[in-house]
Design a protein around this motif. Structure first.
Motif, PDB file in Angstrom:
ATOM      1  N   ILE A 156     -19.792  28.212  14.897  1.00 46.08           N
ATOM      2  CA  ILE A 156     -19.484  27.860  13.508  1.00 46.08           C
ATOM      3  C   ILE A 156     -19.765  26.380  13.261  1.00 46.08           C
ATOM      4  CG2 ILE A 156     -17.611  27.564  11.838  1.00 46.08           C
ATOM      5  CD1 ILE A 156     -18.380  30.395  11.952  1.00 46.08           C
ATOM      6  N   ALA A 157     -19.329  25.540  14.184  1.00 46.49           N
ATOM      7  CA  ALA A 157     -19.581  24.104  14.043  1.00 46.49           C
ATOM      8  C   ALA A 157     -21.084  23.821  14.028  1.00 46.49           C
ATOM      9  CB  ALA A 157     -18.908  23.342  15.182  1.00 46.49           C
ATOM     10  N   MET A 158     -21.826  24.515  14.875  1.00 45.97           N
ATOM     11  CA  MET A 158     -23.270  24.295  14.916  1.00 45.97           C
ATOM     12  C   MET A 158     -23.922  24.687  13.590  1.00 45.97           C
ATOM     13  SD  MET A 158     -23.674  22.922  17.844  1.00 45.97           S
ATOM     14  CE  MET A 158     -21.995  22.286  17.689  1.00 45.97           C
ATOM     15  N   LEU A 159     -23.439  25.751  12.963  1.00 50.81           N
ATOM     16  CA  LEU A 159     -23.972  26.163  11.667  1.00 50.81           C
ATOM     17  C   LEU A 159     -23.610  25.168  10.570  1.00 50.81           C
ATOM     18  CD1 LEU A 159     -23.269  30.019  11.725  1.00 50.81           C
ATOM     19  CD2 LEU A 159     -25.517  28.933  11.650  1.00 50.81           C
ATOM     20  N   GLU A 160     -22.409  24.615  10.638  1.00 51.53           N
ATOM     21  CA  GLU A 160     -21.971  23.671   9.609  1.00 51.53           C
ATOM     22  C   GLU A 160     -22.713  22.351   9.697  1.00 51.53           C
ATOM     23  OE1 GLU A 160     -17.768  23.418  10.157  1.00 51.53           O
ATOM     24  OE2 GLU A 160     -17.364  25.250   9.014  1.00 51.53           O
ATOM     25  N   GLY A 161     -23.119  21.956  10.901  1.00 50.08           N
ATOM     26  CA  GLY A 161     -23.949  20.771  11.048  1.00 50.08           C
ATOM     27  C   GLY A 161     -23.206  19.519  11.444  1.00 50.08           C
ATOM     28  N   PRO A 162     -23.951  18.471  11.831  1.00 50.14           N
ATOM     29  CA  PRO A 162     -23.343  17.244  12.366  1.00 50.14           C
ATOM     30  C   PRO A 162     -22.463  16.500  11.374  1.00 50.14           C
ATOM     31  CG  PRO A 162     -25.708  16.950  11.980  1.00 50.14           C
ATOM     32  CD  PRO A 162     -25.427  18.411  11.830  1.00 50.14           C
ATOM     33  N   GLN A 163     -22.764  16.580  10.082  1.00 45.50           N
ATOM     34  CA  GLN A 163     -21.933  15.877   9.105  1.00 45.50           C
ATOM     35  C   GLN A 163     -20.515  16.454   9.093  1.00 45.50           C
ATOM     36  OE1 GLN A 163     -24.863  17.314   8.413  1.00 45.50           O
ATOM     37  NE2 GLN A 163     -26.260  15.587   8.003  1.00 45.50           N
ATOM     38  N   ALA A 164     -20.422  17.784   9.082  1.00 42.01           N
ATOM     39  CA  ALA A 164     -19.114  18.438   9.090  1.00 42.01           C
ATOM     40  C   ALA A 164     -18.388  18.185  10.403  1.00 42.01           C
ATOM     41  CB  ALA A 164     -19.268  19.938   8.850  1.00 42.01           C
ATOM     42  N   ILE A 165     -19.137  18.149  11.493  1.00 45.35           N
ATOM     43  CA  ILE A 165     -18.519  17.903  12.800  1.00 45.35           C
ATOM     44  C   ILE A 165     -17.944  16.490  12.856  1.00 45.35           C
ATOM     45  CG2 ILE A 165     -18.988  17.615  15.264  1.00 45.35           C
ATOM     46  CD1 ILE A 165     -21.028  19.895  15.003  1.00 45.35           C
ATOM     47  N   THR A 166     -18.731  15.503  12.421  1.00 41.32           N
ATOM     48  CA  THR A 166     -18.302  14.111  12.496  1.00 41.32           C
ATOM     49  C   THR A 166     -17.093  13.837  11.609  1.00 41.32           C
ATOM     50  OG1 THR A 166     -20.536  13.364  13.011  1.00 41.32           O
ATOM     51  CG2 THR A 166     -19.012  11.713  12.122  1.00 41.32           C
ATOM     52  N   SER A 167     -17.151  14.285  10.368  1.00 39.34           N
ATOM     53  CA  SER A 167     -16.085  13.979   9.406  1.00 39.34           C
ATOM     54  C   SER A 167     -15.000  15.034   9.359  1.00 39.34           C
ATOM     55  CB  SER A 167     -16.684  13.806   8.000  1.00 39.34           C
ATOM     56  OG  SER A 167     -17.571  12.715   7.976  1.00 39.34           O
ATOM     57  N   GLY A 168     -15.228  16.166   9.996  1.00 34.73           N
ATOM     58  CA  GLY A 168     -14.256  17.246   9.997  1.00 34.73           C
ATOM     59  C   GLY A 168     -13.712  17.519  11.388  1.00 34.73           C
ATOM     60  N   CYS A 169     -14.437  18.332  12.157  1.00 37.50           N
ATOM     61  CA  CYS A 169     -13.963  18.804  13.469  1.00 37.50           C
ATOM     62  C   CYS A 169     -13.464  17.671  14.362  1.00 37.50           C
ATOM     63  CB  CYS A 169     -15.068  19.553  14.207  1.00 37.50           C
ATOM     64  SG  CYS A 169     -15.914  20.821  13.233  1.00 37.50           S
ATOM     65  N   ASN A 170     -14.301  16.636  14.508  1.00 39.72           N
ATOM     66  CA  ASN A 170     -13.996  15.597  15.496  1.00 39.72           C
ATOM     67  C   ASN A 170     -12.804  14.729  15.119  1.00 39.72           C
ATOM     68  OD1 ASN A 170     -16.052  16.519  17.058  1.00 39.72           O
ATOM     69  ND2 ASN A 170     -17.437  14.807  16.681  1.00 39.72           N
ATOM     70  N   LYS A 171     -12.408  14.708  13.864  1.00 35.45           N
ATOM     71  CA  LYS A 171     -11.256  13.900  13.480  1.00 35.45           C
ATOM     72  C   LYS A 171      -9.986  14.402  14.169  1.00 35.45           C
ATOM     73  CE  LYS A 171     -13.585  11.205  10.798  1.00 35.45           C
ATOM     74  NZ  LYS A 171     -13.942   9.850  11.247  1.00 35.45           N
ATOM     75  N   CYS A 172      -9.924  15.686  14.437  1.00 36.62           N
ATOM     76  CA  CYS A 172      -8.787  16.237  15.178  1.00 36.62           C
ATOM     77  C   CYS A 172      -9.092  16.387  16.660  1.00 36.62           C
ATOM     78  CB  CYS A 172      -8.389  17.598  14.612  1.00 36.62           C
ATOM     79  SG  CYS A 172      -7.504  17.505  13.042  1.00 36.62           S
TER      80      CYS A 172
END
Length: 416
Positions: A156-172
């Protein structure tokens, strides 16, 4: 004879005092014992001279901290440790990025406990897999959580892309970030950078920065529960700053997340391993026992006994595990349908390229987790409307979608 007895007692008392002195000395933080360096001496007050004008909030935050009360200065934390990138800053050589290694120089026990938790390496690997870990970090993570660090990146993260990962997933998930200095983790996710506050770490909203939303609604469930309602009504009377090792129910008569999962309330051991008191893998599609199931449940029940009778606690666990078993059965039905669709070639092996895959994912990742967490945390609405209702509704939808896929496959085989 009396003289000899007196001398013997005096020697015995002196030896006991020496041993006690050594024991107390050994428990003191490193910063109390080390000889101050010239840079450390200069840092006392020197950093604040500029930062009180340039970034005043961090100075005020630090002044409120227990670190400030203990005489720990900026340089004690900001000096570069082994393996850290350095930079020159107004006459000081500092670490460019602080990590758990900086905290571990004084809080070594807490860091070792943290490494055993799922907040450590598994948290970061849950997004991008093992690619950011050194072999040593990977081996350490796998030692405590086999298969949960050396795993594929999240599709899912791979589909959402690096922008979502950086500002979303990785914040937690940065709570378990592998660092270039060889350490793992970011202590300030829970304690904040300059206040370094135990009170902040005990506040439900701190945990709720990450543990909230449709896939793990712990914060919302807590606030619905009787624990949350009482905490919100009485929090002004709590001593949230009480030292962890001497915390009592007089300081905190109502639990927060930290009370149940980490605190040493009424003589219990303090831990930074947030999995130490857990018995089930609630986040999994189909929940199974954790390896130390019996011990984890015993540890958590010991916390519950500070407020509740054993009979009430056993009843609560029995009811929660009944919800878990029922949720497992529903997800198993859904999984069997999905497995059949894959086996019959009606779905591709590519993840999340067909709507029915999102439907199944939503069932276990959102609704199943919600029902189970609601049951184990006292959130009735999350067990039922946000959990089981959604599960049975989507199971019906999944069955109809599977039947539709079957009729399309049947039509294609007949040349329609």
């Amino acid at each position: 004879m009396r003289s000899f007895t007196g001398v013997f007692i005096a020697v015995l008392l002196a030896a006991a005092l020496l041993i006690a002195g050594f024991m107390l000395h050994a428990r003191r933080p490193r910063t109390d014992l080390d000889e101050p360096t010239a840079a450390g001496v200069r840092a006392s007050g020197k950093c604040a001279e500029c930062h009180v004008r340039e970034t005043p909030a961090i100075v005020h935050e630090y002044e409120m901290s227990r670190h400030a009360a203990r005489g720990i200065n900026c340089y004690d934390c900001h000096q570069a440790r082994e393996g850290q990138q350095r930079f020159e800053h107004r006459g000081f050589v500092l670490a460019k990025t602080l990590t758990a290694s900086n905290c571990a120089q004084c809080h070594a026990t807490e860091y070792r406990q943290f490494l055993r938790s799922r907040h450590a390496a598994p948290a970061w690997a849950a997004v991008t897999g093992p690619k950011d870990f050194t072999p040593a970090q990977l081996a350490l993570g796998e030692q405590y959580h086999p298969g949960w660090v050396n795993r594929a990146a999240n599709p899912i993260a791979m589909l959402e892309g690096p922008q979502a990962i950086t500002s979303g997933c990785n914040k937690c998930h940065a709570v378990g970030r592998p660092n270039a200095d060889g350490s793992i983790g970011t202590c300030t996710n829970c304690h904040a950078r300059h206040a370094a506050s135990v009170a902040l770490a005990r506040t439900p909203e701190t945990c709720g920065q990450c543990h909230m939303g449709p896939d793990h609604s712990q914060l919302e469930i807590y606030h619905e529960s009787k624990h949350g309602v009482l905490f919100n009504a009485q929090r002004a009377k709590f001593n949230l700053d009480a030292p962890a090792r001497t915390l009592t129910t007089r300081d905190m008569p109502v639990p927060t997340c930290a009370t149940c999962h980490m605190s040493g309330i009424e003589g219990m051991g303090v831990t930074h391993d947030t999995t130490e008191r857990l018995s089930w893998f609630l986040f999994a599609p189909i929940s199974e026992h954790r390896p130390a199931y019996a011990m984890g449940q015993t540890n958590m029940k010991e916390t519950c006994l500070k407020c509740h009778t054993r009979a009430r606690i056993d009843q609560f666990y029995s009811e929660a595990e009944a919800v878990l078993a029922n949720t497992n059965q529903t997800i198993q039905q859904a999984k069997a349908i999905m497995d059949r669709l894959y086996a019959e070639g009606r779905l591709t092996k590519e993840p999340f390229d067909e709507p029915v895959e999102y439907l199944y994912f939503n069932m276990w990742h959102y609704d199943g987790r919600t029902a189970k967490h609601g049951a184990f945390m006292g959130g009735a609405d999350f067990v039922q409307w946000h959990g089981n209702y959604e599960l049975v509704s989507k199971l019906s939808e999944l069955k109809h979608a599977a039947a539709e896929l079957g009729s399309k496959a049947h039509g294609a085989s007949n040349g329609e």
